[in-house]
Design a protein around this motif. Structure first.
Motif, short mmCIF file in Angstrom:
data_model
loop_
_atom_site.label_atom_id
_atom_site.label_comp_id
_atom_site.label_asym_id
_atom_site.label_seq_id
_atom_site.Cartn_x
_atom_site.Cartn_y
_atom_site.Cartn_z
N LYS A 2 0.75 -1.19 -0.14
CA LYS A 2 0.10 0.09 0.17
C LYS A 2 1.08 1.22 0.18
CE LYS A 2 -3.73 2.21 2.41
NZ LYS A 2 -4.69 2.37 3.63
N LEU A 3 0.65 2.19 -0.90
CA LEU A 3 1.38 3.50 -1.03
C LEU A 3 0.63 4.49 -0.41
CD1 LEU A 3 3.28 5.51 -2.25
CD2 LEU A 3 1.83 5.36 -4.31
N SER A 4 1.04 5.38 0.41
CA SER A 4 0.52 6.59 1.12
C SER A 4 1.41 7.74 0.48
CB SER A 4 0.79 6.52 2.52
OG SER A 4 -0.06 5.74 3.15
N VAL A 5 0.43 8.84 0.02
CA VAL A 5 0.95 9.96 -0.39
C VAL A 5 0.68 10.95 0.34
CG1 VAL A 5 1.15 11.49 -2.44
CG2 VAL A 5 0.64 9.04 -2.94
N VAL A 6 1.49 11.87 1.05
CA VAL A 6 1.43 13.00 1.72
C VAL A 6 1.62 14.16 1.11
CG1 VAL A 6 2.33 14.12 3.92
CG2 VAL A 6 2.09 11.76 3.86
N LEU A 7 0.60 15.06 1.34
CA LEU A 7 0.83 16.53 0.40
C LEU A 7 0.56 17.39 1.55
CD1 LEU A 7 -0.94 14.28 -1.59
CD2 LEU A 7 -0.42 15.99 -3.13
N PRO A 8 1.26 18.46 1.69
CA PRO A 8 0.75 19.51 2.52
C PRO A 8 0.02 20.69 1.74
CG PRO A 8 2.96 19.97 1.63
CD PRO A 8 2.66 18.43 1.16
N ALA A 9 -0.67 21.35 2.44
CA ALA A 9 -1.81 22.39 1.54
C ALA A 9 -2.01 23.61 2.46
CB ALA A 9 -2.95 21.60 1.17
N TYR A 10 -1.16 24.67 1.99
CA TYR A 10 -1.58 25.94 2.63
C TYR A 10 -2.10 26.91 1.63
CZ TYR A 10 -1.16 30.23 5.04
OH TYR A 10 -1.55 31.61 5.52
N ASN A 11 -3.30 27.21 1.36
CA ASN A 11 -4.05 28.27 0.80
C ASN A 11 -3.74 27.73 -0.65
OD1 ASN A 11 -4.55 29.78 3.08
ND2 ASN A 11 -3.08 31.35 2.47
N GLU A 12 -4.13 26.48 -0.93
CA GLU A 12 -4.00 25.84 -2.45
C GLU A 12 -5.32 25.80 -2.95
OE1 GLU A 12 -1.46 25.44 -3.89
OE2 GLU A 12 0.14 25.21 -2.56
N GLU A 13 -6.28 26.66 -2.82
CA GLU A 13 -7.82 26.48 -3.29
C GLU A 13 -7.64 26.45 -4.94
OE1 GLU A 13 -10.11 29.74 -2.21
OE2 GLU A 13 -8.94 31.27 -3.09
N GLY A 14 -6.56 27.08 -5.51
CA GLY A 14 -6.23 27.35 -6.85
C GLY A 14 -5.79 26.12 -7.71
N SER A 15 -5.28 25.23 -6.78
CA SER A 15 -4.50 24.07 -7.38
C SER A 15 -5.17 22.65 -6.88
CB SER A 15 -2.89 24.09 -7.18
OG SER A 15 -2.61 25.02 -7.51
N ILE A 16 -5.68 22.66 -5.51
CA ILE A 16 -5.76 21.31 -4.86
C ILE A 16 -6.75 20.42 -5.55
CG2 ILE A 16 -7.38 22.16 -3.42
CD1 ILE A 16 -4.43 19.96 -2.41
N GLU A 17 -7.75 20.84 -6.45
CA GLU A 17 -8.83 20.27 -6.82
C GLU A 17 -8.08 19.35 -8.05
OE1 GLU A 17 -13.42 20.20 -8.65
OE2 GLU A 17 -12.36 22.11 -7.99
N GLU A 18 -7.39 20.11 -9.11
CA GLU A 18 -6.82 19.63 -10.28
C GLU A 18 -5.73 18.39 -9.67
OE1 GLU A 18 -4.43 20.49 -14.47
OE2 GLU A 18 -4.99 22.03 -12.87
N THR A 19 -4.99 18.90 -8.64
CA THR A 19 -3.89 18.04 -8.22
C THR A 19 -4.42 16.56 -7.99
OG1 THR A 19 -2.50 19.92 -7.52
CG2 THR A 19 -2.10 17.68 -6.63
N LEU A 20 -5.51 17.00 -7.02
CA LEU A 20 -5.96 15.33 -6.39
C LEU A 20 -6.66 14.74 -7.30
CD1 LEU A 20 -7.26 16.91 -2.97
CD2 LEU A 20 -4.81 15.51 -3.47
N GLN A 21 -7.49 15.00 -8.40
CA GLN A 21 -8.18 14.52 -9.37
C GLN A 21 -7.17 13.75 -10.10
OE1 GLN A 21 -10.60 17.58 -10.92
NE2 GLN A 21 -12.35 17.05 -9.62
N THR A 22 -6.25 14.50 -10.80
CA THR A 22 -5.18 13.99 -11.40
C THR A 22 -4.35 12.73 -10.96
OG1 THR A 22 -4.92 16.08 -12.42
CG2 THR A 22 -2.97 14.47 -12.85
#
Length: 246
Positions: A2-22
């Motif tokens: 099992k792979l875990s992917v850790v992503l920090p997010a601070y004020n990423e409303e402009g990027s987070i949706e595309e990043t996670l969907q991709t």
């Protein structure tokens, strides 16, 4: 595995949706058992609301909020204390890292039973797109200094995109870095403590939305602190922290 992917997010409303969907689409297509762990680092914009909405369409998405202390290193450490996979990768929330490279890292780790897989943007097959010139110059100077002082061939220690086995992460604790200097603390500890590792090329693209949280003027002394710690451990610890069995 099992792979875990850790992503920090601070004020990423402009990027987070595309990043996670991709990212999710790629891992699903590759049939990799996984979880995506996003650490909302006490964002002041709409990041947390977007993450909550995305959980309805991305079943492997796990969201945590780090209420403090905050900072890149603290956010990553928060995620590294809570992931459930057999291995974990650190990626950015602005889609600067390519999910295809993540899959290559995972396949390499599984095939060769490695403790760590590191990325390099500056070897054959690696690439950078829209990299600010001043950051490029500072990056290459800093990585050259690290490589010469620590005595390693790896030329992109400051690259945040890396993958570790769970037992490796456990063996690198306690973590000292609160900020972006965590990007060098993890691999340099792993290398000096005798964990197995390999380097693969990866690509990096400058963010399309939001602002980078890396403040170069503030980071010099913090990187130097970690580098000096690594040198002290390497040359004076008498191998007290070496991987068990080595």
């Amino acid at each position: 595995m099992k792979l875990s992917v850790v992503l920090p997010a601070y004020n990423e409303e402009g990027s987070i949706e595309e990043t996670l969907q991709t990212l999710y689409a790629k891992l699903q297509a590759e049939q990799i058992d996984h979880e995506i762990v996003v650490v909302n680092d006490n964002s002041k914009d709409n990041t947390l609301d977007l993450l909550t909405q995305l959980q309805a369409e991305i079943p492997s998405l796990v969201v945590h909020t780090n209420h403090g202390p905050n900072g890149f290193g603290y956010a990553i450490r928060y995620g590294l204390e809570r992931f459930s996979g057999d291995c974990v990768a650190v990626m950015m929330s602005d889609l600067s890292d390519d999910p295809a490279d993540l899959v290559a890292f995972y396949r390499k780790m599984v095939a060769e039973n490695l403790d760590c897989v590191f990325g390099s943007r500056f070897i054959r097959g690696g690439a950078t797109y829209d990299y600010p010139k001043h950051k490029y110059i500072i990056n290459r100077l800093a990585n050259t200094l690290i490589r010469l002082l620590v005595g390693i061939p790896y030329n992109d220690s400051t690259n945040a995109f890396k993958m570790y086995r769970k037992h490796t992460i456990d063996g690198l604790k306690p973590f000292l870095s609160a900020h972006f200097n965590l990007t060098i603390e993890l691999p340099l500890k792993a290398i000096t403590r005798g964990y197995s590792w390999a380097v693969l090329p990866n690509s990096w693209r400058n963010r399309k939305a939001g602002e980078s949280n890396l403040k170069i003027k503030e980071m010099g002394s913090r990187y130097l602190f970690i580098l000096l710690y690594i040198l002290i451990e390497k040359y004076l610890s008498r191998s007290d922290y070496k991987k068990k069995g080595n």
